[in-house]
Design a protein around this motif. Structure first.
Motif, mmCIF file in Angstrom:
data_model
loop_
_atom_site.group_PDB
_atom_site.id
_atom_site.type_symbol
_atom_site.label_atom_id
_atom_site.label_comp_id
_atom_site.label_asym_id
_atom_site.label_seq_id
_atom_site.Cartn_x
_atom_site.Cartn_y
_atom_site.Cartn_z
ATOM 1 N N UNK A 143 -4.883 32.412 -10.757
ATOM 2 C CA UNK A 143 -5.901 33.061 -11.622
ATOM 3 C C UNK A 143 -6.458 31.778 -12.430
ATOM 4 N N UNK A 144 -6.333 30.659 -12.058
ATOM 5 C CA UNK A 144 -6.929 29.666 -12.693
ATOM 6 C C UNK A 144 -8.534 29.124 -12.034
ATOM 7 N N UNK A 145 -9.457 29.267 -12.993
ATOM 8 C CA UNK A 145 -10.783 29.031 -12.572
ATOM 9 C C UNK A 145 -11.661 28.176 -13.548
ATOM 10 N N UNK A 146 -11.479 26.959 -13.506
ATOM 11 C CA UNK A 146 -12.334 26.160 -14.379
ATOM 12 C C UNK A 146 -12.926 25.339 -13.784
ATOM 13 N N UNK A 147 -14.446 25.514 -13.857
ATOM 14 C CA UNK A 147 -15.233 24.727 -13.366
ATOM 15 C C UNK A 147 -15.751 25.332 -12.276
ATOM 16 N N UNK A 148 -15.769 26.679 -12.037
ATOM 17 C CA UNK A 148 -16.193 27.067 -10.699
ATOM 18 C C UNK A 148 -16.625 28.502 -11.041
ATOM 19 N N UNK A 149 -17.562 28.857 -10.170
ATOM 20 C CA UNK A 149 -18.071 30.482 -10.416
ATOM 21 C C UNK A 149 -17.892 31.251 -9.176
ATOM 22 N N UNK A 150 -17.047 31.987 -9.280
ATOM 23 C CA UNK A 150 -17.047 32.992 -8.144
ATOM 24 C C UNK A 150 -16.619 32.497 -6.763
ATOM 25 N N UNK A 151 -15.728 31.649 -6.561
ATOM 26 C CA UNK A 151 -15.269 31.033 -5.367
ATOM 27 C C UNK A 151 -14.495 31.903 -4.612
ATOM 28 N N UNK A 152 -14.808 32.440 -3.543
ATOM 29 C CA UNK A 152 -14.217 33.425 -2.672
ATOM 30 C C UNK A 152 -12.783 33.002 -2.565
ATOM 31 N N UNK A 153 -11.769 34.105 -2.596
ATOM 32 C CA UNK A 153 -10.208 33.526 -2.490
ATOM 33 C C UNK A 153 -10.141 33.911 -0.981
ATOM 34 N N UNK A 154 -8.877 33.089 -0.567
ATOM 35 C CA UNK A 154 -8.948 32.759 0.819
ATOM 36 C C UNK A 154 -7.503 31.963 1.099
ATOM 37 N N UNK A 155 -7.652 31.381 2.312
ATOM 38 C CA UNK A 155 -6.660 30.340 2.711
ATOM 39 C C UNK A 155 -6.824 29.053 2.997
ATOM 40 N N UNK A 156 -8.362 28.545 2.508
ATOM 41 C CA UNK A 156 -8.391 27.104 2.460
ATOM 42 C C UNK A 156 -8.082 26.197 1.118
ATOM 43 N N UNK A 157 -7.223 25.310 1.324
ATOM 44 C CA UNK A 157 -7.062 24.412 0.040
ATOM 45 C C UNK A 157 -8.161 23.310 0.134
ATOM 46 N N UNK A 158 -9.114 23.303 -0.801
ATOM 47 C CA UNK A 158 -10.103 22.196 -0.651
ATOM 48 C C UNK A 158 -10.080 21.195 -1.774
ATOM 49 N N UNK A 159 -10.180 20.043 -1.462
ATOM 50 C CA UNK A 159 -10.368 18.834 -2.365
ATOM 51 C C UNK A 159 -11.590 18.111 -1.921
#
Lengths: 692, 692
Positions: A143-159
């Motif tokens: 539940x950490x969301x600093x810098x993003x607005x409403x990223x859908x949750x799922x299985x992809x780790x994105x860098x």
């Protein structure tokens, strides 16, 4: 480099937002709002030098006023205040810092120096820094969301090194029901880079696939090795690599101060590491959808299935054009399909219900089952109208989604992949297919591209990322022709016999010794052949004297090489060599010799050094390979000899990082062996491609 | 063929639907409902053998009961009743018939014969038939809608051999605000084919672009000529051609009984006619969107513009990889951009507002204006986030759409194309851009592909569709080597000197006459070289006798050719020739000789006959062209001589429709000329590719 502890970055016990704001246009607003969404899990401290109330919470005027040390500090202050804020964060005990602030290393040399100094202090304190010039960090499970607005949750780790591109990926992912487990925006990668972040994604249980957008690979071998480790451990990686064109390079330098790599080096690294390389955000998400589905095909034989002939034909044409096979089906299967699909159906492959689908939906199910169960094919593409029957009414919708689920289960039972293209990719039936692990695309070329990629992935045996050897004890200091020959001959590459000469007398006696016809080359020219410094087939002393005198007058070379004539007509000329990439180091390359490789853009590249087996694979991957393998009744040439020479030159390059380019062109490959007829070395110069 | 009057097909005075139905699953229901939408404009008669009420209107039991002769009759009866219904329609005076009924020519030989007999009767009555096995016809202006449900109105005239593909095109078109002026579903093309339908679309004022899906081109030259006429008259054409792969061919035969053409022949026809060839429905609509916009670029120089570095870099990389140029901008323009776009902006090209866009929307407008007005670039790509600001609130939405309109107007004022890619292709700003004539795409590769296509279109000078000459008076009856040589030599192609011999004595004396070294070829083998029937560089009589005896033993050829040795090392070997396509007739082809063209898939194809100027363009279009043009200091070879030979062989092929394949391989091109070293002819055989 040891794996760094990034717990404080992705799942901190507490977080502070410096530069928090009530103004919706400012980053500090979105960061604060996002951080507060995790307030039930961890304390969130908002910091603004003006204090006051932000989003209903009292703001602190300074990090020093925060009651407990914040484990993660997000810095979104104007550029002049960046360093002081980081120092304060370290002083109050921050373990991880996210630098949102832009205008440092990407903008000026001075900014770069200040950025590097900050990194020194962060590392000295045992902390980590993400960014600066980044968009923040997200962890769905924490539940950490600093810098993003409403990223859908799922299985992809994105860098990602770009914020807006990550946002586009998020929109595209949501379009097909995918989402993100973690996201880290890397910005300038002043401290943490992709190689640092990869292990935390590979070890992260909710992350089933890693997506990367990278402009600068930093330590390219470390990056590739980290990728390979993740892939081997079962997490597929899809990479969007940018900055592979001249304009892209220019822009990447401005964007994140990136030092970019050539496309061929990136491709080579991806092949070695088992990474899927893509060119656009859409292709990344298309590929992710396919790789998150559970099955790979065991070959390239595709059955195309649908209701409506046009779609099947378009799909079959595309499949054939991209290297898949759409085989005619065997008699027994055709007979079974006829019984199952009704009298109008076309059962050749493409298999077309020809309007029979809406009369009896079960035909879709039975057709898919029969095709998926058959040993004659490796994958099934469902294409066209399916998904659209729901528009006829709720009864149709129910039956259609039911059939969709059955087809998904049939694929699971068969162990073969089913991929779908539909005109209605957001229909209930499309979602039903996805829920059963069937990737669904709106465009047929996306579906075909993914099928080709899956087939190639199943065929590939990733060789791993070669480790660069220790540099040779004595670096090369001179790049002359005979030095290059000696260096490569010492590595075991056979050269045509040659004598270094300076005068006409020496030339004539060397020729007598070697036997006519001879070759004469003027030395000291980078492209001898282009400049008229190579004469072939000199038949006797008179001709030799004439040629020598002409070259001496025109080129005034200090030295010459007299060489035995090789049987050019009996073989194929290759170029084998290596080029140094600023990030990935030496890369081996091979192609047809002379002008052909360049003109025809038929060149194989791999990270150096390559073993002879890998070198042979490179040669076999050339479009021109049939010329070596004995096309149409011609004898097979000594492929292994050519591969050995390629492996040897790649090792020489890898052991000599001072070599910018090294090549043998031509390497004459005949039935009996591979013989080097020339050699060329270019050394790295000061201020060259590796300088920053 | 004279242009046929299709007024009764697209805008009839009255229409009858035979097979009208109340059952929503049946075609007869949709046809009736659609026809009734035009009831205010023309009488609509519903016919069903059971009579009764259909859609609230009394149905007639037979066409004969209809009070006035229906000008257009739509036939949607079961297959056994098709012929009788058509005959009745003709008897009551129908001028146009639409055959929805399936199961005729596409299903069986018997069906095909019955279909052809019906066509005879239709033509004898002076009427026209669309289909059978088709989906119907639509004309937005004439309020005629039989066979379709809610096709969006617009500027595209669509002719398709597949119904479901047309439906997909309709969905994709609606997605970007496009629609259809007319639609005709061709089905089996038993009577009307694409070449018949094209003139009525080209002359149709509301039709601004023609979209085609075709499996079988019938009279390919007539089709291409009709296309060329439409394009020349100002209506661009986009063609989705299907059935160009083996599986596609198989399926097309089943789908509409189509006899398909090779991809290279279709490509050649499109080049000649100025038609845009695409591979997928999405690419068709993407291309239509671009061609309906008013401007073409004058060159390949692209400015990439946006807010957010990643998007610009990805776009620049893609652009460079597909043949566009993303040039560094000049100092003055950069200085102006700096002033206009603020201190953070990156002005190199890609031009990146780097977060400055949302601070001041006018920067988008000023940046676009400056770039569009510059003489340094030919087109501008807006890429990335623009379109998404509306999500911040209504105020942002207003400003963003205002800026979108301004950018569109700036493009109009500049005369240069602006193309947009946005993560938000359905946003108000995206619609505003489209309303100003700016094509907008959701995916960057769609935008780049379209820009490449526009640049290529602007560069292309369509040569028109060559007319096939009258067949030669004396067809070729024997395809022997010397016959082929004589035929081509008579057309003006220089051949290496050769003697036909049968015995060793003849061979030896021919060699003496020609002078050693000689070449010996065994005749009567299709691929002499592959079979070991060619020996080069025979240096004297002893060697010749040995080689002759070996060949005689192994190949037992009835005859041989002794030939002078050509200076292979002094030139480049080409293949020039022609192949006959079942629909488009002879096509000329050229590539590198020997195995290279085949192995490297580097072959240029054009409709035969080609003039020397066009032949030269073909050779220049090869990837291998630099080898002919004098790459890297090498001398330029006799390109015109090679072009003359290619033109000559193409004319021979065009004059001899009995030739399936003809080729010279190799044609040796040197500085001094082009010399044919071999020749090969394959004649059409009975039951060959042209038999149906």
């Amino acid at each position: 480099m040891a794996t760094r502890d990034l717990q404080a970055l992705f799942d901190p016990h507490s977080v502070a937002i410096v530069g928090a704001s009530n103004d919706p246009v400012k980053w500090g607003y979105g960061l604060a709002r996002g951080a507060l969404r995790g307030a039930s899990r961890r304390p969130v401290y908002l910091v603004n030098r003006n204090g006051g109330e932000i989003l209903g919470q009292q703001a602190f005027r300074s990090l020093e006023d925060v009651p407990k040390p914040p484990e993660l500090v997000v810095v979104a202050v104007p550029e002049p205040a960046f360093e002081e804020t980081v120092d304060t964060a370290l002083a109050v005990g921050a373990r991880a810092i996210v630098g949102i602030t832009a205008g440092l290393g990407e903008l000026s040399r001075d900014g770069l120096e200040r950025e590097q100094a900050v990194v020194q202090r962060v590392r000295a304190a045992g902390a980590v820094l993400l960014g600066p010039n980044c968009l923040g960090v997200f962890d769905a499970g924490a539940e950490l969301d600093v810098g993003w607005d409403a990223l859908p949750p799922g299985a992809i780790g994105l860098v990602s090194q770009s914020g807006n591109l990550a946002l586009e990926l998020a929109l595209l992912a949501a379009d097909c029901g995918l989402g993100f487990s973690r996201f880290a925006s890397m910005g300038n990668q002043a401290d943490l880079d992709a190689a640092d972040l990869l292990p935390t994604l590979a070890d992260h249980e909710p992350t089933r696939l890693i997506a990367l957008y990278v402009e600068d690979f930093r330590d390219g071998r470390a990056f590739a090795a980290a990728c390979h480790a993740a892939v081997e451990a079962g997490t597929p990686i899809v990479l969007l690599a940018a900055g592979t064109s001249e304009a892209g390079v220019r822009a990447a330098r401005s964007h994140t101060g990136a030092l970019t790599s050539g496309l061929s080096a990136v491709e080579a690294a991806c092949r070695a590491a088992g990474v899927e390389l893509v060119r656009t955000p859409k292709e990344l998400i298309d590929t992710a959808q396919a790789l998150l589905a559970p099955r790979l095909p065991r070959g390239r034989r595709l059955a195309v299935f649908g209701d409506g002939g046009g779609h099947g034909i378009v799909a079959a044409d595309l499949a054939a054009a991209t290297g898949l096979v759409v085989p005619k089906l065997g008699e027994q299967l055709v007979a079974e399909l006829r019984v199952a699909l009704g009298p109008m159906a076309v059962t050749g492959n493409p298999v077309d219900l020809a309007g029979g689908g809406e009369q009896d939906f079960a035909r879709f199910e039975r057709g898919a089952e029969l095709l998926l169960a058959s040993e004659e094919i490796d994958a099934v593409l469902l294409t066209g109208y399916f998904g659209g029957y729901a528009e006829y009414g709720p009864d149709y919708e129910d039956r259609e989604t039911g059939v969709a689920r059955s087809m998904g289960r049939a694929a699971a039972a068969s162990g073969r992949p089913l991929v779908a293209q539909t005109m209605y990719p957001r229909s209930p039936a499309a979602w039903a297919l996805r829920s059963e692990g069937v990737p669904v695309y709106g465009e047929v070329d996306a579906a075909i591209r993914v099928l080709v990629r899956l087939a190639a992935r199943a065929e590939r045996h990733s060789t791993g990322v070669p480790v660069l050897p220790e540099p040779a004890r004595s670096p090369i200091e001179s790049a002359g022709y005979f030095e290059a020959r000696d260096l490569l001959a010492a590595a075991g590459i056979p050269f045509v016999e040659a004598r270094r000469v300076a005068s006409l007398d020496e030339t004539l006696s060397a020729a007598t010794e070697l036997g006519y016809p001879v070759v004469l080359k003027a030395l000291g020219l980078l492209h001898k052949s282009d400049a008229g410094g190579v004469a072939l087939g000199i038949s006797g002393p008179e001709e030799l004297a004439q040629v020598f005198s002409k070259m001496a007058t025109r080129l005034s070379a200090a030295a010459y090489s007299v060489e035995r004539t090789a049987p050019l007509e009996a073989g194929v000329e290759l170029i084998v060599g290596a080029r140094r990439d600023p990030r990935f180091g030496s890369t081996a390359l091979a192609g047809l010799g002379g002008l052909y490789a360049e003109v025809l853009e038929d060149i194989a590249v791999a990270l150096a050094p390559v073993e002879p087996y890998e070198a042979e694979q490179m040669l076999r991957a050339l479009r021109a390979a049939p010329l070596l393998l004995g096309a149409r009744g011609r004898p097979a040439l000594d492929l292994l000899g050519a591969a050995r020479a390629l492996a040897a030159i790649s090792r020489v390059a890898a052991e000599h990082p001072e070599i910018a380019e090294i090549e043998i062109n031509p390497l004459l490959v005949t039935v009996d062996g591979a013989l080097a007829l020339d050699a060329r070395v270019v050394l790295e110069t000061e201020g060259g491609s590796d300088a920053r």
